[in-house]
Design an enzyme around this catalytic site. Structure first.
Site, PDB file in Angstrom:
ATOM      1  CB  SER A 292      57.196  28.625  -9.346  1.00 25.08           C
ATOM      2  OG  SER A 292      58.183  27.917  -8.646  1.00 25.08           O
ATOM      3  CG  ASP A 303      50.877  14.503 -13.075  1.00 27.07           C
ATOM      4  OD1 ASP A 303      50.450  14.902 -14.179  1.00 27.07           O
ATOM      5  OD2 ASP A 303      52.079  14.503 -12.767  1.00 27.07           O
ATOM      6  CE  LYS A 317      61.447  30.271 -10.518  1.00 28.78           C
ATOM      7  NZ  LYS A 317      61.471  29.067  -9.670  1.00 28.78           N
TER       8      LYS A 317
END
Length: 444
Positions: A292, A303, A317
């Site tokens: 998470s 990214d 998650k």
């Protein structure tokens, strides 16, 4: 430097602490009223005809638990005990054994022991099942009940009966309870590489990481070659802290987006100028226990190509829980949104795939030890985007980089192979960066 989780699976979350003074009430149609009438019929029958008298509070609590259990594994009702437990874990200290557990088919299953706690020192491992406490069967109870029984006065002992996959018979482990202190961040330096070990995302995490930068530079008398952000077995925590920690490394761009039920219900979070690491190389370490909030940070840095992610695929998650207070000491923890990385990836089920997969060779049974991820949980949210795990080419041969045994590594003094590999990688990245930097020229 193995890392482990917090004391309740519910904290494997990006939690938005949003007090709710009012709530939107969904329209109730005729069919819903019929169902509510049926519920009241059952309620009255149980009250009047069950073999033993049951108080109304118990019945209503059971109904609430059943309703939320039909949703997803992370939505739950927090009574006085559960609410207090959550507040203790986000504040960073609690009493007990130091275990993260979940409930699987009525059995208490260990997600992981917390680092430097009685449970870890006693040898409890991820994937173990706890069947008895002091000889008392705990199968079939609630998770809150199991956690409450394992906690107790520091200095007192309890005997856990363990069923471990791969062993023929259950065995007992005696553990002495202690105050479990959970420092959000620890740091050290190896071979001029700063290692920042982030254990959880509580109220102090980002400030503690920034303090770690200062401590590392002071210990070296200058900048390190680079940094390792160790998020292995970090179960997550507060969404705001995941965003602010990502922001500490990024100069610009989206960090994460949060998307609710409606298509228009999208909230985006962006980085502000300033990189606390001054552009130095960064390696992020993740494993199956990185979940998470930890995945938000790893996904954002991956990214934006600000870091290389190493280790194993993360927990997967990708949902956000909002804490909705119901009274001064009870609350509803409800899944209200999914989150997406800057490139639009949802990590739900699939997790963050490392740029470089590095097995934990220093664990002698890492090949046989079962992994436990979001996709293994019953009623987990399905990824709206197809989860793909493509292998471009697989020749079936072992990777020559990863053939060493745990015994061979121990003889070389390597206790944590993933960390060792990451330190070497940062050193190589630093050398490449220095070689590529333009050389200063002067005039005569």
């Amino acid at each position: 430097m193995a890392k482990n989780l917090l004391p309740a699976l519910g904290l494997v979350s990006a939690i938005a602490l949003i007090p709710a003074a009012t709530a939107a009430i969904a329209a109730v149609d005729v069919d819903t009223y019929r169902e509510l009438d049926q519920f009241m019929d059952v309620f009255e029958r149980v009250r009047s005809e069950y073999v033993e008298q049951v108080d109304d509070k118990t019945l209503i609590r059971g109904a609430i638990d059943g309703m939320l259990a039909s949703l997803d594994p992370h939505s739950s009702y927090l009574d006085e005990t559960g609410f207090k437990s959550l507040m203790m874990t986000t504040d960073g200290e609690y009493g007990g054994l130091g275990l993260t557990v979940t409930l699987e088919d009525g059995a208490v299953k260990v997600i992981a022991p917390t680092e430097d706690t009685p449970a870890e020192r006693a040898g409890i491992k991820a994937g173990d099942y706890i069947t008895h406490l002091d000889g008392k069967l705990i199968y079939g109870g609630t998770l809150d009940e199991a956690v409450e029984e394992m906690r107790g006065k520091p200095g007192t002992s309890t005997v856990l009966t363990i069923v471990r996959p791969g062993r023929d018979k259950p065995f007992d482990v005696q553990i002495t309870r202690a105050i479990i202190e959970l420092p959000a961040v620890k740091w050290e330096v190896k071979d001029r590489v700063g290692i920042i070990n982030v254990n959880t995302f509580n109220k102090t995490t980002t400030d503690s990481v920034l303090a770690a930068f200062t401590g590392i530079e002071k210990s070296l008398g200058g900048e390190p070659l680079g940094y390792i952000l160790d998020l292995r077995s970090n179960p997550g925590g507060l969404l705001d802290e995941a965003i602010s920690l990502s922001d500490a490394f990024l100069e610009h761009g989206e960090i994460v987006s949060q998307r609710g039920r409606e298509k228009s219900d999208i909230e985006r979070y962006y980085a502000r100028p300033g990189d606390a690491a001054d552009g130095l190389p960064i390696v992020v370490l993740v494993d199956a226990g990185s979940a998470s909030a930890a995945e938000i940070v790893a996904g954002a840095l991956q990214d934006h190509h600000r870091a290389i992610v190493m280790g194993e695929r993360s927990f997967g998650k990708g949902s956000v829980q909002t804490l909705l207070p119901l009274s001064s000491d009870t609350a509803l923890r409800l899944t209200t949104a999914r989150y997406f990385t800057p490139s639009g990836r949802s990590v739900q089920e699939g997790g963050i795939k490392p740029d470089i997969a590095v097995p934990q060779l220093s664990d002698p049974d890492y090949k046989d030890r079962p992994t436990f991820r979001e996709s293994d949980l019953r009623r987990h949210l399905i990824n709206e985007l197809k989860v793909e795990d493509e292998v471009i080419q697989e020749d079936g041969k072992p990777d020559p980089r990863f053939t060493a045994t745990a015994e061979e590594l121990e003889k070389k003094g390597i206790e944590d192979y993933q960390l060792h590999y990451a330190v070497q990688a940062v050193a190589r990245l630093a050398n490449t960066q220095m070689a590529a930097a333009p050389k200063k020229t002067g005039t005569r």
